[in-house]
Design a protein around this motif. Structure first.
Motif, PDB file in Angstrom:
ATOM      1  N   ASN A 195       0.857  -1.181   0.000  1.00 13.33           N
ATOM      2  CA  ASN A 195       0.000   0.000   0.000  1.00 13.33           C
ATOM      3  C   ASN A 195       0.897   1.236   0.000  1.00 13.33           C
ATOM      4  OD1 ASN A 195       0.599   0.834   2.757  1.00 13.33           O
ATOM      5  ND2 ASN A 195      -0.733  -0.835   3.443  1.00 13.33           N
ATOM      6  N   PRO A 196       0.346   2.415  -0.297  1.00  8.30           N
ATOM      7  CA  PRO A 196       1.174   3.627  -0.378  1.00  8.30           C
ATOM      8  C   PRO A 196       1.916   3.933   0.934  1.00  8.30           C
ATOM      9  CG  PRO A 196      -0.952   4.017  -1.411  1.00  8.30           C
ATOM     10  CD  PRO A 196      -1.036   2.668  -0.739  1.00  8.30           C
ATOM     11  N   HIS A 197       1.282   3.641   2.069  1.00 10.84           N
ATOM     12  CA  HIS A 197       1.929   3.885   3.357  1.00 10.84           C
ATOM     13  C   HIS A 197       3.219   3.069   3.477  1.00 10.84           C
ATOM     14  CE1 HIS A 197       2.468   4.537   7.626  1.00 10.84           C
ATOM     15  NE2 HIS A 197       2.425   3.243   7.840  1.00 10.84           N
ATOM     16  N   LEU A 198       3.160   1.787   3.134  1.00 10.58           N
ATOM     17  CA  LEU A 198       4.342   0.929   3.240  1.00 10.58           C
ATOM     18  C   LEU A 198       5.406   1.302   2.211  1.00 10.58           C
ATOM     19  CD1 LEU A 198       2.658  -2.533   3.885  1.00 10.58           C
ATOM     20  CD2 LEU A 198       3.716  -0.998   5.556  1.00 10.58           C
ATOM     21  N   GLU A 199       4.972   1.768   1.051  1.00  6.08           N
ATOM     22  CA  GLU A 199       5.929   2.196   0.017  1.00  6.08           C
ATOM     23  C   GLU A 199       6.837   3.305   0.534  1.00  6.08           C
ATOM     24  OE1 GLU A 199       4.885   2.394  -4.325  1.00  6.08           O
ATOM     25  OE2 GLU A 199       2.868   2.186  -3.450  1.00  6.08           O
ATOM     26  N   ARG A 200       6.308   4.149   1.412  1.00  6.59           N
ATOM     27  CA  ARG A 200       7.118   5.241   1.968  1.00  6.59           C
ATOM     28  C   ARG A 200       8.290   4.724   2.789  1.00  6.59           C
ATOM     29  NH1 ARG A 200       3.499   9.290   5.065  1.00  6.59           N
ATOM     30  NH2 ARG A 200       5.393  10.519   5.008  1.00  6.59           N
ATOM     31  N   PHE A 201       8.205   3.473   3.243  1.00  8.41           N
ATOM     32  CA  PHE A 201       9.288   2.861   4.018  1.00  8.41           C
ATOM     33  C   PHE A 201      10.199   1.995   3.137  1.00  8.41           C
ATOM     34  CE2 PHE A 201       6.107   3.811   7.225  1.00  8.41           C
ATOM     35  CZ  PHE A 201       6.873   4.335   8.241  1.00  8.41           C
ATOM     36  N   GLY A 202       9.955   2.039   1.844  1.00  5.62           N
ATOM     37  CA  GLY A 202      10.775   1.266   0.922  1.00  5.62           C
ATOM     38  C   GLY A 202      10.223  -0.108   0.619  1.00  5.62           C
ATOM     39  N   ALA A 203       8.996  -0.394   1.027  1.00  5.22           N
ATOM     40  CA  ALA A 203       8.407  -1.710   0.759  1.00  5.22           C
ATOM     41  C   ALA A 203       8.389  -1.970  -0.747  1.00  5.22           C
ATOM     42  CB  ALA A 203       6.991  -1.786   1.322  1.00  5.22           C
ATOM     43  N   TYR A 204       8.648  -3.200  -1.099  1.00  2.71           N
ATOM     44  CA  TYR A 204       8.666  -3.600  -2.503  1.00  2.71           C
ATOM     45  C   TYR A 204       7.944  -4.933  -2.641  1.00  2.71           C
ATOM     46  CZ  TYR A 204      12.511  -6.568  -0.910  1.00  2.71           C
ATOM     47  OH  TYR A 204      13.270  -7.495  -0.223  1.00  2.71           O
ATOM     48  N   VAL A 205       7.588  -5.260  -3.863  1.00  2.92           N
ATOM     49  CA  VAL A 205       6.778  -6.448  -4.125  1.00  2.92           C
ATOM     50  C   VAL A 205       7.599  -7.480  -4.891  1.00  2.92           C
ATOM     51  CG1 VAL A 205       4.710  -7.283  -5.331  1.00  2.92           C
ATOM     52  CG2 VAL A 205       4.658  -5.083  -4.142  1.00  2.92           C
ATOM     53  N   ILE A 206       7.458  -8.740  -4.462  1.00  6.43           N
ATOM     54  CA  ILE A 206       8.083  -9.840  -5.194  1.00  6.43           C
ATOM     55  C   ILE A 206       7.005 -10.861  -5.552  1.00  6.43           C
ATOM     56  CG2 ILE A 206      10.349  -9.528  -4.130  1.00  6.43           C
ATOM     57  CD1 ILE A 206       9.733 -11.926  -2.327  1.00  6.43           C
ATOM     58  N   ASP A 207       7.301 -11.690  -6.549  1.00  2.00           N
ATOM     59  CA  ASP A 207       6.309 -12.684  -6.955  1.00  2.00           C
ATOM     60  C   ASP A 207       6.324 -13.886  -6.007  1.00  2.00           C
ATOM     61  OD1 ASP A 207       8.295 -14.604  -7.790  1.00  2.00           O
ATOM     62  OD2 ASP A 207       8.422 -13.610  -9.730  1.00  2.00           O
ATOM     63  N   GLU A 208       5.342 -14.745  -6.162  1.00  4.88           N
ATOM     64  CA  GLU A 208       5.145 -15.875  -5.260  1.00  4.88           C
ATOM     65  C   GLU A 208       6.337 -16.835  -5.258  1.00  4.88           C
ATOM     66  OE1 GLU A 208       3.140 -18.612  -2.643  1.00  4.88           O
ATOM     67  OE2 GLU A 208       3.077 -16.456  -2.971  1.00  4.88           O
ATOM     68  N   ALA A 209       6.888 -17.138  -6.416  1.00  7.56           N
ATOM     69  CA  ALA A 209       8.006 -18.087  -6.487  1.00  7.56           C
ATOM     70  C   ALA A 209       9.222 -17.556  -5.724  1.00  7.56           C
ATOM     71  CB  ALA A 209       8.368 -18.375  -7.943  1.00  7.56           C
ATOM     72  N   HIS A 210       9.543 -16.288  -5.936  1.00  6.13           N
ATOM     73  CA  HIS A 210      10.668 -15.660  -5.233  1.00  6.13           C
ATOM     74  C   HIS A 210      10.394 -15.641  -3.731  1.00  6.13           C
ATOM     75  CE1 HIS A 210      13.511 -11.922  -4.925  1.00  6.13           C
ATOM     76  NE2 HIS A 210      13.978 -12.965  -4.297  1.00  6.13           N
ATOM     77  N   TYR A 211       9.176 -15.290  -3.367  1.00  6.13           N
ATOM     78  CA  TYR A 211       8.800 -15.244  -1.956  1.00  6.13           C
ATOM     79  C   TYR A 211       8.963 -16.616  -1.301  1.00  6.13           C
ATOM     80  CZ  TYR A 211       5.974 -14.944   2.255  1.00  6.13           C
ATOM     81  OH  TYR A 211       5.555 -15.012   3.550  1.00  6.13           O
ATOM     82  N   GLN A 212       8.510 -17.660  -1.959  1.00  5.91           N
ATOM     83  CA  GLN A 212       8.590 -19.001  -1.381  1.00  5.91           C
ATOM     84  C   GLN A 212      10.045 -19.421  -1.148  1.00  5.91           C
ATOM     85  OE1 GLN A 212       6.388 -20.981  -0.034  1.00  5.91           O
ATOM     86  NE2 GLN A 212       4.626 -19.709  -0.520  1.00  5.91           N
TER      87      GLN A 212
END
Length: 193
Positions: A162-179
């Motif tokens: 969400n935009p709030h977490l993005e302010r802390f540098g949050a980033y998104v990874i796909d399911e395979a990478h996450y696992q």
């Protein structure tokens, strides 16, 4: 089902990358996401300069599990929430068994905000956060990241971006990478408290 077996079953769900959530009717279910938001525990973590001033002024004192139930209620206390009474009971059960924790910001003797999460191995799964005093949950986030670094955690799963977490540098990874990251992180013998 025996309590310890129930807790183990729930922890196994989280350890596979699922999370519990109540639907609009309050029915609990396990959910999975095709992408996961992570809070960086390295140099990519950032926060606004205005928050630095708040931290330097020591407006908040931080505590762990001082008022776990209060943090759960604060996180659930919204007009629209996915944290049902049944899920609150599960969080309290996980807390009793040492899996769920609250990281809290206090303004004097008042709970001003906090973060609710689950700790498994080298993974911290952020379930929710709340505040009643501006900047309290943000201050808690900064101090939580510092604690996770000090304790050798390697994965801070925020689940959904969400935009709030993005302010802390949050980033998104796909399911395979996450696992892959999850499997490696779960093997680390870390403790949150």
């Amino acid at each position: 089902m025996e309590l310890s077996a129930r807790v183990e079953s729930i922890i196994q769900g989280y350890a596979q990358g699922y999370f519990l959530m109540a639907d609009d009717q309050g029915q609990l279910g396990w959910y999975a996401s095709q992408s996961h938001a992570l809070i960086p525990l390295d140099h990519r973590f950032r926060y606004p300069k205005s928050l630095r001033r708040v931290l330097n002024q020591s407006r908040f004192s931080l505590a762990i599990n001082r008022d776990f139930v209060g943090v759960c209620r604060g996180c659930a206390g919204r007009e629209s929430t996915w944290i049902s009474p049944a899920l609150l009971e599960i969080y309290q059960l996980l807390h009793q068994f040492g899996w769920a924790h609250s990281f809290e910001a206090w303004a004097g003797d008042r709970l001003a905000g906090g973060i609710l999460g689950i700790s498994i191995g080298g993974v911290f799964i952020g379930e929710s956060m709340f505040y009643t005093v501006p900047e309290a949950s943000k201050a808690a986030m900064v101090m939580l990241v510092q604690r996770l670094r000090q304790r050798g955690f390697v994965l801070f799963d925020a689940q959904l971006q969400n935009p709030h977490l993005e302010r802390f540098g949050a980033y998104v990874i796909d399911e395979a990478h996450y696992q892959r990251l999850l499997a490696q992180s779960l093997l680390l013998p870390r403790t949150f408290v």
